[in-house]
Design an enzyme around this catalytic site. Structure first.
Site, PDB file in Angstrom:
ATOM      1  N   LYS A 174       0.831  -1.208   0.000  1.00  7.08           N
ATOM      2  CA  LYS A 174       0.000   0.000   0.000  1.00  7.08           C
ATOM      3  C   LYS A 174       0.864   1.257   0.000  1.00  7.08           C
ATOM      4  O   LYS A 174       1.783   1.369   0.798  1.00  7.08           O
ATOM      5  CB  LYS A 174      -0.900   0.011   1.238  1.00  7.08           C
ATOM      6  CG  LYS A 174      -1.852  -1.172   1.319  1.00  7.08           C
ATOM      7  CD  LYS A 174      -2.581  -1.199   2.645  1.00  7.08           C
ATOM      8  CE  LYS A 174      -1.646  -1.432   3.809  1.00  7.08           C
ATOM      9  NZ  LYS A 174      -2.349  -1.661   5.095  1.00  7.08           N
ATOM     10  N   THR A 206      -6.763   9.613   8.987  1.00  7.69           N
ATOM     11  CA  THR A 206      -6.446   8.334   8.338  1.00  7.69           C
ATOM     12  C   THR A 206      -6.264   7.225   9.360  1.00  7.69           C
ATOM     13  O   THR A 206      -5.607   6.227   9.092  1.00  7.69           O
ATOM     14  CB  THR A 206      -5.158   8.467   7.499  1.00  7.69           C
ATOM     15  OG1 THR A 206      -4.126   8.996   8.347  1.00  7.69           O
ATOM     16  CG2 THR A 206      -5.358   9.367   6.298  1.00  7.69           C
ATOM     17  N   GLY A 208      -6.847   3.984  11.013  1.00  7.42           N
ATOM     18  CA  GLY A 208      -7.546   2.745  10.657  1.00  7.42           C
ATOM     19  C   GLY A 208      -7.745   2.501   9.174  1.00  7.42           C
ATOM     20  O   GLY A 208      -8.502   1.607   8.788  1.00  7.42           O
ATOM     21  N   GLY A 210      -5.714   1.138   7.033  1.00  3.32           N
ATOM     22  CA  GLY A 210      -5.229  -0.198   6.645  1.00  3.32           C
ATOM     23  C   GLY A 210      -6.199  -1.288   7.080  1.00  3.32           C
ATOM     24  O   GLY A 210      -6.499  -2.226   6.335  1.00  3.32           O
ATOM     25  N   CYS A 211      -6.720  -1.155   8.324  1.00  2.00           N
ATOM     26  CA  CYS A 211      -7.681  -2.136   8.846  1.00  2.00           C
ATOM     27  C   CYS A 211      -8.928  -2.157   7.965  1.00  2.00           C
ATOM     28  O   CYS A 211      -9.440  -3.222   7.590  1.00  2.00           O
ATOM     29  CB  CYS A 211      -8.112  -1.777  10.268  1.00  2.00           C
ATOM     30  SG  CYS A 211      -6.761  -1.560  11.423  1.00  2.00           S
TER      31      CYS A 211
HETATM   32  N1  LIG Z   1      -4.496  10.374   2.077  1.00  2.00           N
HETATM   33  C1  LIG Z   1      -4.959   9.331   1.378  1.00  2.00           C
HETATM   34  N2  LIG Z   1      -5.738   9.514   0.280  1.00  2.00           N
HETATM   35  C2  LIG Z   1      -6.208   8.468  -0.431  1.00  2.00           C
HETATM   36  N3  LIG Z   1      -5.936   7.185  -0.139  1.00  2.00           N
HETATM   37  C3  LIG Z   1      -5.161   6.924   0.943  1.00  2.00           C
HETATM   38  C4  LIG Z   1      -4.626   7.973   1.759  1.00  2.00           C
HETATM   39  N4  LIG Z   1      -3.907   7.414   2.776  1.00  2.00           N
HETATM   40  C5  LIG Z   1      -4.003   6.083   2.604  1.00  2.00           C
HETATM   41  N5  LIG Z   1      -4.739   5.761   1.506  1.00  2.00           N
HETATM   42  C6  LIG Z   1      -5.092   4.423   1.035  1.00  2.00           C
HETATM   43  O1  LIG Z   1      -5.645   3.728   2.132  1.00  2.00           O
HETATM   44  C7  LIG Z   1      -5.304   2.339   2.065  1.00  2.00           C
HETATM   45  C8  LIG Z   1      -4.590   1.968   3.359  1.00  2.00           C
HETATM   46  O2  LIG Z   1      -3.224   2.334   3.225  1.00  2.00           O
HETATM   47  P1  LIG Z   1      -2.259   2.842   4.375  1.00  2.00           P
HETATM   48  O3  LIG Z   1      -0.898   2.844   3.784  1.00  2.00           O
HETATM   49  O4  LIG Z   1      -2.783   4.127   4.937  1.00  2.00           O
HETATM   50  O5  LIG Z   1      -2.446   1.703   5.438  1.00  2.00           O
HETATM   51  P2  LIG Z   1      -1.860   1.573   6.879  1.00  2.00           P
HETATM   52  O6  LIG Z   1      -0.670   2.428   7.046  1.00  2.00           O
HETATM   53  O7  LIG Z   1      -1.693   0.118   7.106  1.00  2.00           O
HETATM   54  O8  LIG Z   1      -3.031   2.136   7.789  1.00  2.00           O
HETATM   55  P3  LIG Z   1      -3.229   2.033   9.413  1.00  2.00           P
HETATM   56  O9  LIG Z   1      -1.982   1.459   9.988  1.00  2.00           O
HETATM   57  O10 LIG Z   1      -3.538   3.425   9.869  1.00  2.00           O
HETATM   58  O11 LIG Z   1      -4.432   1.183   9.603  1.00  2.00           O
HETATM   59  C9  LIG Z   1      -4.467   2.194   0.796  1.00  2.00           C
HETATM   60  O12 LIG Z   1      -5.329   1.833  -0.264  1.00  2.00           O
HETATM   61  C10 LIG Z   1      -3.899   3.582   0.597  1.00  2.00           C
HETATM   62  O13 LIG Z   1      -3.531   3.840  -0.745  1.00  2.00           O
HETATM   63  C1  LIG Z   2      -6.237  -2.368  17.655  1.00  3.70           C
HETATM   64  C2  LIG Z   2      -5.568  -1.724  16.498  1.00  3.70           C
HETATM   65  N1  LIG Z   2      -5.310  -2.478  15.407  1.00  3.70           N
HETATM   66  C3  LIG Z   2      -4.701  -1.927  14.336  1.00  3.70           C
HETATM   67  C4  LIG Z   2      -4.329  -0.596  14.324  1.00  3.70           C
HETATM   68  C5  LIG Z   2      -3.608   0.000  13.130  1.00  3.70           C
HETATM   69  O1  LIG Z   2      -4.298   1.014  12.568  1.00  3.70           O
HETATM   70  C6  LIG Z   2      -4.635   0.161  15.492  1.00  3.70           C
HETATM   71  N2  LIG Z   2      -4.302   1.490  15.579  1.00  3.70           N
HETATM   72  N3  LIG Z   2      -5.240  -0.430  16.553  1.00  3.70           N
END
Ligand SMILES: Nc1ncnc2c1ncn2[C@@H]1O[C@H](COP(=O)(O)OP(=O)(O)OP(=O)(O)O)[C@@H](O)[C@H]1O
Ligand SMILES: Cc1ncc(CO)c(N)n1
Length: 266
Positions: A174, A206, A208, A210-211
């Site tokens: 991602k 932003t 959550g 990824g979840c």
């Molecule tokens: N500012 C943004 N605008 C549009 N899409 C975004 C943005 N930030 C993240 N995304 C999208 O959201 C999805 C999750 O990606 P991200 O890299 O944020 O996950 P993450 O870091 O695992 O998130 P978290 O750890 O907060 O749950 C991907 O499809 C990414 O491209």
């Molecule tokens: C419980 C939990 N799982 C995953 C994430 C990652 O976004 C978070 N902040 N908290």
């Protein structure tokens, strides 16, 4: 048949990430949601103020309880905290024949709090990745899994190939953490590379993301979508949820889990 989706993850009291994000997403997409809780966190949009893991047996028992009675069409993992919980989850997933498994290799919360112990990355790589239909690392997580530095699209692809070589059937690296005009995610399934692109939204809400993305993919898989279609649905769901974010709390606010349903087409 009712699509049945299971999340194996931690609780976020703030409701934007973890099992709360997963259940909301499952519900929005018409899948029946179930949970195996790995840990409780005290958390809000400002950060994590406490983490209480559950015993590995308690995690395995929850998976057994739902798998042996209700059944699981697709499952995802989120926060797993340590290698003992990873071992218990890997064993339970194998024993109950859960084939559609999405592994979101959660390591660090947005504010920097560790959600996985450093020495558990090896267990994730060795025990869980080989059972995954899809792994969904962000760039720092892909770097931790592969030991590669990721700066360019070519680096993302190299990491994706390395993760598939570890035994995962497919991966989405991602690109949410980048800073381009678009948020581009790279899909690779051992045969083809696809880039999923969406306009980058200028927002700090932003928490959550990824979840929510991996939960949407899991719900779509439970409903019988094939893998790349499920990933595209996940991307559309998270893009709508970020675009229509709810301005809650004083820090990184949650995304809007009902935006895909209420705003799609607008
Ligand atoms: N500012 C943004 N605008 C549009 N899409 C975004 C943005 N930030 C993240 N995304 C999208 O959201 C999805 C999750 O990606 P991200 O890299 O944020 O996950 P993450 O870091 O695992 O998130 P978290 O750890 O907060 O749950 C991907 O499809 C990414 O491209
Ligand atoms: C419980 C939990 N799982 C995953 C994430 C990652 O976004 C978070 N902040 N908290």
């Amino acid at each position: 048949m009712v699509p049945r989706a299971l999340t194996i993850a931690g609780s976020d009291s703030g409701g934007g990430a973890g099992i709360q994000a997963d259940l909301k997403t499952f519900q929005e997409l018409g899948a029946f949601g179930m949970t195996a809780l790995t840990a409780v966190t005290a958390q809000n949009t400002l950060g994590v103020s406490g983490v209480w893991p559950l015993p590995p047996d308690a995690v395995a028992k929850q998976i057994e309880a739902v798998a042996t009675d209700i059944g699981v069409d697709a499952a995802k993992t989120g926060m797993l905290f340590d290698s003992a919980i990873i071992e218990a989850v890997a064993e339970a997933v194998r024993r109950h024949g859960i084939e559609k498994l999405v592994v979101d290799p959660v390591m660090i919360a947005k504010g920097g709090a560790p959600l996985l112990k450093a020495d558990a990355v090896e267990a994730l790589r060795r025990r869980l990745l080989p059972q995954a239909l899809l792994v969904t690392p962000n760039i720092p997580e892909a770097e931790a899994l592969t030991g590669l530095a990721i700066r360019t699209r070519a680096d993302m692809e190299k990491a994706a190939r390395a993760i598939v070589a570890m035994g995962a059937k497919a991966v989405v690296v991602k690109g949410g953490h980048g800073d381009g005009e678009t948020a581009d995610d790279l899909f690779y399934d051992g045969a083809r590379v696809e880039v999923l692109s969406a306009p980058r939204v200028a927002t700090r809400n932003t928490h959550g993301t990824g979840c929510t993305f991996s939960a949407a993919v899991t719900a779509a898989l439970a409903k019988g979508e094939d893998l790349l279609d499920a990933v595209r649905i996940g991307k559309a769901f998270i893009t709508a949820a970020i675009r229509e974010a709810l301005n809650l709390g004083g820090g990184h606010g949650p995304t809007n889990h009902w935006a895909y349903r209420t705003k799609s087409g607008s």
